[in-house]
Design an enzyme around this catalytic site. Sequence first.
Site, short mmCIF file in Angstrom:
data_model
loop_
_atom_site.label_atom_id
_atom_site.label_comp_id
_atom_site.label_asym_id
_atom_site.label_seq_id
_atom_site.Cartn_x
_atom_site.Cartn_y
_atom_site.Cartn_z
N GLY A 69 -74.01 52.12 57.97
CA GLY A 69 -73.52 53.04 56.96
C GLY A 69 -72.09 53.45 57.24
O GLY A 69 -71.50 53.08 58.26
N SER A 70 -71.53 54.27 56.35
CA SER A 70 -70.12 54.61 56.44
C SER A 70 -69.79 55.43 57.68
O SER A 70 -68.74 55.24 58.31
CB SER A 70 -69.69 55.37 55.19
N ALA A 127 -76.88 59.85 58.60
CA ALA A 127 -78.06 60.30 57.87
C ALA A 127 -77.64 60.68 56.46
O ALA A 127 -76.50 61.06 56.22
CB ALA A 127 -78.73 61.49 58.56
N ASP A 128 -78.58 60.54 55.54
CA ASP A 128 -78.32 60.90 54.15
C ASP A 128 -78.68 62.35 53.87
O ASP A 128 -78.08 62.99 53.00
CB ASP A 128 -79.11 59.97 53.22
N LYS A 138 -82.99 58.80 55.59
CA LYS A 138 -82.05 57.73 55.90
C LYS A 138 -82.41 56.49 55.08
O LYS A 138 -83.49 56.42 54.51
CB LYS A 138 -82.11 57.37 57.40
N GLY A 139 -81.47 55.56 55.03
CA GLY A 139 -81.77 54.28 54.41
C GLY A 139 -81.15 54.04 53.06
O GLY A 139 -81.45 53.03 52.42
N GLY A 141 -78.34 53.06 52.68
CA GLY A 141 -77.58 51.83 52.88
C GLY A 141 -78.45 50.59 52.94
O GLY A 141 -77.95 49.47 53.08
N GLU A 147 -83.24 50.31 61.24
CA GLU A 147 -82.80 51.57 61.83
C GLU A 147 -83.96 52.29 62.51
O GLU A 147 -83.83 52.76 63.65
CB GLU A 147 -82.19 52.46 60.74
N LYS A 165 -74.34 66.71 54.02
CA LYS A 165 -75.68 66.13 54.20
C LYS A 165 -76.75 67.16 54.56
O LYS A 165 -77.92 66.83 54.66
CB LYS A 165 -75.63 65.05 55.31
#
Length: 276
Positions: A69-70, A127-128, A138-139, A141, A147, A165
């Site tokens: 992820g970023s 983390a999202d 998460k996930g 991406g 992960e 977040k």
Amino acid sequence: MASLSLRFTSATPLVPRATPLNLRTRTQKPLSIRSQSAPVLSQDELKKLAADKAVESVKSGMVLGLGTGSTAAFVVDKLGQLLSTGQLSNIIGIPTSKRTQEQAASLNIPLSTLDLHPHIDLAIDGADEVDPNLDLVKGRGGALLREKMVEAASSSFIVVADDSKLVSGLGGSGLAMPVEVVHFCWKYNLVRLQGLFKGLGCEAKLRIAGDGSEKPYVTDNGNYIVDLYFKNPINDGFAAGKEISAMEGVVEHGLFLGMATSVIIAGKTGVEVMTK
């Protein structure tokens, strides 16, 4: 099970407070004071601050889980920089996606797999969503399965994120909570997943590749992703995760519960470390 989240500021604020002015009133002339606004950091700059702080925990000789992820990309960049200057050595990275593998390889970070290194010293990932108990979504991406496998095998798992977040409850951002499913009868599972969370106003959608076509997004493992969008937060993440996992055809879900050992959040006032 709820856990206690303690917060403390681990770095001085990004913008120091101005020293109080000593104003004199001898003259009758109006006094004009120009206020200087604090520099506003971009989301990427905040992510980089959190990533740099997390990399301070990395020691030479470690086996590291490399997230996707970023935000995780900033971690990988920093590791590559420290290896190239000799500040770190003998690092082995376990990537959680093909794109992280490609990025790490381009920076000459030695890589391996869980098969060869089943014990990981430290994983660092983004983390999202992060709730007050340090439970995560998460996930987004698309790398949630790898992960979770890598981070579950890690002695410590540091999460890095910016303050956007933070949520009061998982699903509270209104953005996607991913569920990886097999191709076979994916629509059947999409309908079941939406029905499972009907009381939370859940809408389930098949993730599209995003390349201008209407083709489904395909994970590194060859599966599809059903994204769940909640109007209301999930009340019990552990119960929800258990029910999702019990569905035939579900490979993995994006609820990462009880896994993070610490969360590093970068915000306008500095970098904050949250621990259980």
